[in-house]
Enzyme design. Structure first.
Site, PDB file in Angstrom:
ATOM      1  N   SER B  57     -27.428 -32.354   3.560  1.00 44.51           N
ATOM      2  CA  SER B  57     -27.661 -31.058   2.936  1.00 44.51           C
ATOM      3  C   SER B  57     -27.932 -31.157   1.441  1.00 44.51           C
ATOM      4  CB  SER B  57     -26.457 -30.148   3.175  1.00 44.51           C
ATOM      5  OG  SER B  57     -25.299 -30.706   2.603  1.00 44.51           O
ATOM      6  N   HIS B  96     -21.393 -29.450  -1.950  1.00 46.26           N
ATOM      7  CA  HIS B  96     -22.529 -28.586  -2.273  1.00 46.26           C
ATOM      8  C   HIS B  96     -22.495 -28.219  -3.745  1.00 46.26           C
ATOM      9  CE1 HIS B  96     -23.712 -27.012   2.001  1.00 46.26           C
ATOM     10  NE2 HIS B  96     -24.066 -28.253   1.786  1.00 46.26           N
ATOM     11  N   ASP B 122     -24.137 -20.674   1.313  1.00 50.95           N
ATOM     12  CA  ASP B 122     -23.155 -21.169   2.268  1.00 50.95           C
ATOM     13  C   ASP B 122     -22.287 -20.096   2.899  1.00 50.95           C
ATOM     14  OD1 ASP B 122     -24.017 -23.704   1.785  1.00 50.95           O
ATOM     15  OD2 ASP B 122     -22.423 -24.202   0.381  1.00 50.95           O
TER      16      ASP B 122
END
Lengths: 170, 179
Positions: B57, B96, B122
């Site tokens: 990701s 992230h 998210d």
């Protein structure tokens, strides 16, 4: 004294030490590269500014001139560029929202001259954007091939939201 | 009969005190590793100072198998920082980038994250109904990384037999080595 396992062990350990040494030199070598960049950023236009129930939203676009070529050296894997809108309201002492971001992996594309960049809306928690001053900031995150991640902030400008919401023009 | 057993058992020719010493050495190795890890936890302030990236990701910043060094220093969170957070009820932490932040007067944060290689933020990854992360969810801030070093961990996780085999080989090697 000179068994195969002993020799293999020595080679592996010495190899590991050398690798760590090279990595350290790699990290330290950053000091010899200039990291000065020129950035000019400003608001292009407020496209939408309105409210829904208990929060506000806005779409803006920005003009950006930036020469980031000096940031690319032998240890640069990519640059993550992002523009933030920063403001204060009664509800929050500081809000930061990304309005545009970009991943830069090639030096040849590091000289940026763009108009009307836009990507994410500004969605405020609660109300308070009317007549508020917003600070636009250009930031970049240097992601090396290996080593330490760093973030830098350079280039700012300000604009003010109008005192009334805009009528929606779909 | 005793002779047959002696021939089969590779350890029988080693004195008992040397076996004991080898076991102590092995214990020292394990204890040293634990001490290093705990020391790293104290130094970094993070409950998990080193993590392996498991998904794509954050491509191209991080690939699967990269090793991240985390830190949980005091100081404000700011947009653009890469954080590792844990969602209640889910096992694996997520690495992230902070996309949006709202700081309250009392110093609390509402934080929203997004993976660079993902198209949306998210909120869909958080617990049902949860729209923001707070400081409590964050277990570390990414400070540095080494590429590909964590592949060893991933391979051992994907193939548990390999892990047991390596531990077995290591144990036999340590215990059977003469000094």
């Amino acid at each position: 004294m000179h068994s195969l396992s002993q020799r293999a062990n020595t080679i592996v350990c010495f190899g590991g030490i050398v690798l760590v040494g090279v990595l350290l030199l790699n990290v330290l070598s950053r000091a010899f590269f200039s990291d000065h960049v020129d950035v000019d950023i400003k608001l292009n236009e407020i496209h939408r500014f309105n409210t829904q129930r208990n929060f506000e939203y806005s779409f803006i676009s920005i003009d950006l001139d930036a020469n980031l070529e000096p940031l690319f050296n032998w240890n640069t894997k990519m640059l993550f560029l992002y523009v933030t809108a920063e403001y204060r309201t009664k509800q929050n002492v500081l809000s930061q929202v990304v309005v545009w971001d970009h991943i830069l992996t090639e030096k040849s594309k590091a000289n940026i001259h763009e108009k009307r960049l836009s990507k994410y809306p500004i969605i405020n928690q609660g109300l308070g954007l009317k007549n508020n001053t917003i600070k636009l900031t250009f930031n970049y995150n240097v992601v090396p091939i290996s080593g330490i991640l760093t973030r830098h902030q350079v280039g700012t400008s300000e604009f003010k939201f109008p005192t009334t919401y805009m009528k929606e023009a779909y | 009969m005793n002779d047959i057993i002696s021939k089969i058992n590779p350890f029988s020719s080693i004195p008992k005190h040397q076996i004991a010493q080898q076991i102590v050495n092995f214990g020292l190795i394990v204890a040293t590793a634990l001490m290093i890890w705990k020391g790293l936890m104290i130094f970094s302030g993070s409950e998990s100072p080193i993590v392996v990236v498991l998904s794509g990701s954050m491509i191209p910043a991080f690939f699967r198998g990269d090793l991240l060094y985390l830190n949980m220093e005091d100081g404000p969170f700011r947009v653009g920082e890469i954080v590792v957070f844990k969602i209640e009820g889910k096992e694996i932490p997520i690495v992230h980038r902070i996309l949006q932040i709202h700081e309250k007067e009392d110093g609390l944060y509402d934080i929203r994250t997004k993976g660079d290689n993902n198209n949306v933020d998210d909120v869909g990854l958080y617990s049902p109904g949860q729209r923001w992360l707070s400081r409590d969810h964050i277990i570390g801030r990414a400070k540095g990384f080494l590429p590909s070093v964590g592949m060893v961990t991933i391979v051992m996780h994907d193939y548990p037999q390999l892990k047991f085999f390596l531990v077995f080989v290591l144990a036999v090697f340590v215990l059977s080595t003469r000094e």
